[in-house]
Design an enzyme around this catalytic site. Structure first.
Site, short mmCIF file in Angstrom:
data_model
loop_
_atom_site.label_atom_id
_atom_site.label_comp_id
_atom_site.label_asym_id
_atom_site.label_seq_id
_atom_site.Cartn_x
_atom_site.Cartn_y
_atom_site.Cartn_z
N GLU A 46 -49.15 42.54 21.02
CA GLU A 46 -48.95 41.25 21.70
C GLU A 46 -48.67 41.43 23.19
OE1 GLU A 46 -46.92 42.64 19.50
OE2 GLU A 46 -44.80 42.33 19.96
N CYS B 230 -45.02 46.22 14.40
CA CYS B 230 -43.88 47.14 14.48
C CYS B 230 -43.05 47.10 13.20
CB CYS B 230 -43.05 46.84 15.73
SG CYS B 230 -42.20 48.32 16.31
N HIS C 103 -46.91 47.32 19.68
CA HIS C 103 -46.78 45.89 19.99
C HIS C 103 -48.02 45.40 20.73
CE1 HIS C 103 -42.60 45.20 18.74
NE2 HIS C 103 -42.37 46.44 19.14
N1 GLN Z 1 -36.35 48.58 13.87
C1 GLN Z 1 -37.58 49.28 13.84
C2 GLN Z 1 -37.53 50.58 14.62
O1 GLN Z 1 -36.65 50.78 15.40
C3 GLN Z 1 -38.71 48.41 14.36
C4 GLN Z 1 -38.59 48.09 15.81
C5 GLN Z 1 -39.47 46.96 16.26
O2 GLN Z 1 -39.95 46.18 15.46
N2 GLN Z 1 -39.66 46.83 17.55
O3 GLN Z 1 -38.35 51.44 14.46
#
Ligand code: GLN
Length: 556
Positions: A511, A383, A509
């Site tokens: 994970e 992410c 994600h």
């Molecule tokens: N802050 C980033 C976004 O909002 C990444 C979010 C995250 O890593 N879950 O896109």
């Protein structure tokens, strides 16, 4: 109609109630029963999505896009099934729905009260999940600790359930039996008090899971049984273990699943002895690995390990899949800013930058990516870890020195990560990110496609910002491979570098979907690449038990 097992916790928080509920779920499922697990959280937030990771730990996202408590991650990993929005109920949701109904006039003429309106709504949500999942056994975990003012309506609701359903409801209470050094013995008083507290509100615990350093002696169990009004066999030692994955085995040896089946009157023709062969084989690989490597996690919540719960677990699963122990080195990204990446990361085998929000530490993460890219260290971005990988590439390979995400520098000329139109107008913070499962098409022959072994996958999201397609062409022309694209929307989901041992970063994600019985392919290949680096770097990667480090502590 499902039988219901209510799991409560007493004495102190962090006793591993979630793991206990998940472990019981696993044992019952291994006996051939259909099991579902639901978490009732007494706080007033609608969901944990707006809470800081420092406060609440990881936010676990379900396929249907709910932001939920991290215990739901344990449920999915232990019972090997996906949960939904309805599996996590908060007091906030309960009050929200009651108050909207009140405004609509559904209660005209009446006073809206905790009993019966709040308790009825809690029971309604329990019943509706039983129906939806068609479970034989429905485990309901109540968040918080018995004695909290906040959890009272939930406990009152399950007390009523017991009254209504009688033998179809049992109460499992997780408690602490501490060893007091000065006295040289374990103390049962806190457990007695906490069971008494339950009794005062009309709930008699049926089974006690007693957390303790060592297995409880029979006289201690008998004493607890007598004072807590349960049979001795219902006082089960929940002895400390190194890995959470050993807990189902400890409970099974203590007779938990047998007792639950008996107490609920589940006909013995329906329930097999649990088949734990595959699980035990997995646990053995976790506890007795042949190899090892060390992976750095560079983030900004590194002293709150719960913030990275699923990442830690996915690395354990991936380690087991490679017959390896993955040691974790926790690195604060602000330390990278101050001390430089070389000082902190030269001697690791792999580097992971996980998800995160906000500007603090971002430059340290970008420096981390640059170090991994230039020194050919396996890199896995999750992410935010994908967004910083893109920024780093744009700055140092393409040459846009000011490249950034509009989250961190709205004045940048090259916003390679940006808000899309549908996010730009959003003002509410709760539940408004890109959330839940989206399909992703993989580029043939890419690292990602080879890892997954299939052309299309589905992964869970939780973010606002995206790779800015305006720059996609220029990034690819300089060598960044965009190897995953959202199906049905022009969104980049995966980037990777071909001229590198293993460099891959994902907007989603992964994970959240890794399970002991089904380790995530990207984590598996990342760990494999890290093991290869270790062997190349040190000549061998044989597991050394004297070098036990953070992963056990991370789980404790
Ligand atoms: N802050 C980033 C976004 O909002 C990444 C979010 C995250 O890593 N879950 O896109």
């Amino acid at each position: 109609m499902a039988k219901i097992v209510v799991v409560t916790g007493g004495v102190v928080s962090s006793l591993g109630k979630g793991i206990a509920a998940a472990s019981l779920g696993l044992l019952l499922k291994a006996r051939g029963l259909r099991v579902t697990i639901q978490k009732l959280d007494p706080y007033l937030n609608i969901d944990p999505g707006t809470m800081s990771p420092f406060q609440h730990g990881e936010v676990f996202v379900t396929d249907d896009g709910a932001e939920t408590d991290l215990d739901l991650g344990h449920y999915e990993r232990f019972i090997h099934a996906s949960v939904t929005r309805s599996h996590n109920v908060t007091a906030g949701q309960i009050y929200d729905s009651i108050l909207s109904r009140e405004r609509r006039g559904d209660y005209l003429g009446r006073t809206v009260q905790v009993i019966p309106h709040v308790t009825d709504e809690i029971k309604r949500r329990i019943h509706s999940l039983s129906l939806m999942t068609e479970a034989d056994v429905h485990i309901v975990e109540i968040g918080g600790t018995v004695g909290d003012i906040e959890s009272l309506p939930f406990l009152e609701a399950v007390r009523q359930l017991k009254l209504e359903l009688r033998r179809d409801v049992i109460f499992v209470h997780v408690t602490l039996v501490p060893f007091i050094k000065a006295a040289g013995e374990v103390k049962t008083k806190p457990t007695q008090h906490s069971v008494k507290e339950l009794r005062e509100i009309g709930i008699q615990a049926d089974i006690l899971l007693c957390r303790s350093e060592a297995p409880l002696d029979s006289d201690v169990r008998e004493k607890i049984a007598l004072f807590c009004n349960v049979p001795t066999e219902a006082v089960i030692s929940a002895t400390d273990v190194k890995s959470i994955y050993e807990v189902p085995g400890v409970f099974h040896d203590g007779g938990l699943d047998e007792l639950v089946v008996q107490m609920l009157g589940l006909p013995s023709r329906d329930v097999q002895p649990p088949d734990l062969a595959a699980w035990s084989a997995f646990v053995r690989r976790v506890t007795h690995p042949g190899r090892q490597c060390e992976i750095a996690i560079v983030g900004k919540y590194t002293h709150v390990r719960d913030a990275y719960k699923s990442v830690i677990e996915a690395l354990i699963h991936a380690g087991a899949a490679n017959d390896a122990r993955v040691h974790l080195r926790w690195v604060e990204s602000t330390d990278v800013e101050q001390q430089g990446a070389a000082a902190l990361l030269s001697d690791v085998d792999g580097i992971c930058v996980p998800g995160g929000f906000g500007e603090r530490g971002v430059e340290g993460k970008i420096a981390t990516v640059q170090f991994a890219r230039e020194k050919s260290i396996p890199y896995f971005g999750l992410c935010l870890g994908m967004q910083v990988a893109t920024i780093e590439f744009a700055r140092h390979v393409v040459g846009w020195a000011d490249a950034n995400s509009s989250e961190f520098d709205p004045s940048s000329e090259h916003k390679v990560i940006d808000l899309l139109a549908d996010q730009a107008g959003v003002t509410d913070k709760g539940g408004t990110m890109r959330l839940g499962a989206y399909k992703c098409a993989l580029r043939e022959g890419s690292l990602a496609a080879r890892a997954y072994g299939q052309p299309e996958v589905e992964e869970r999201h939780r973010h606002r910002y995206e790779l800015n397609n305006k720059y996609a062409q220029q990034l690819t022309s300089r060598g960044l491979v965009l190897s995953g694209k959202c199906v049905g929307r022009e969104l980049v989901e995966i980037v990777e570098l071909p001229d590198h041992p293993w460099f891959l970063a994902v907007q989603f994600h992964p994970e959240l979907k890794s399970r002991p019985q089904d380790p995530h392919p990207l984590f598996r290949d990342f760990v494999r690449a890290s093991l290869e680096r270790r062997r190349a770097r040190l000549g061998d990667d044989v597991f050394d038990a004297t070098n036990e480090t953070s992963i056990e502590r991370a789980e404790a």
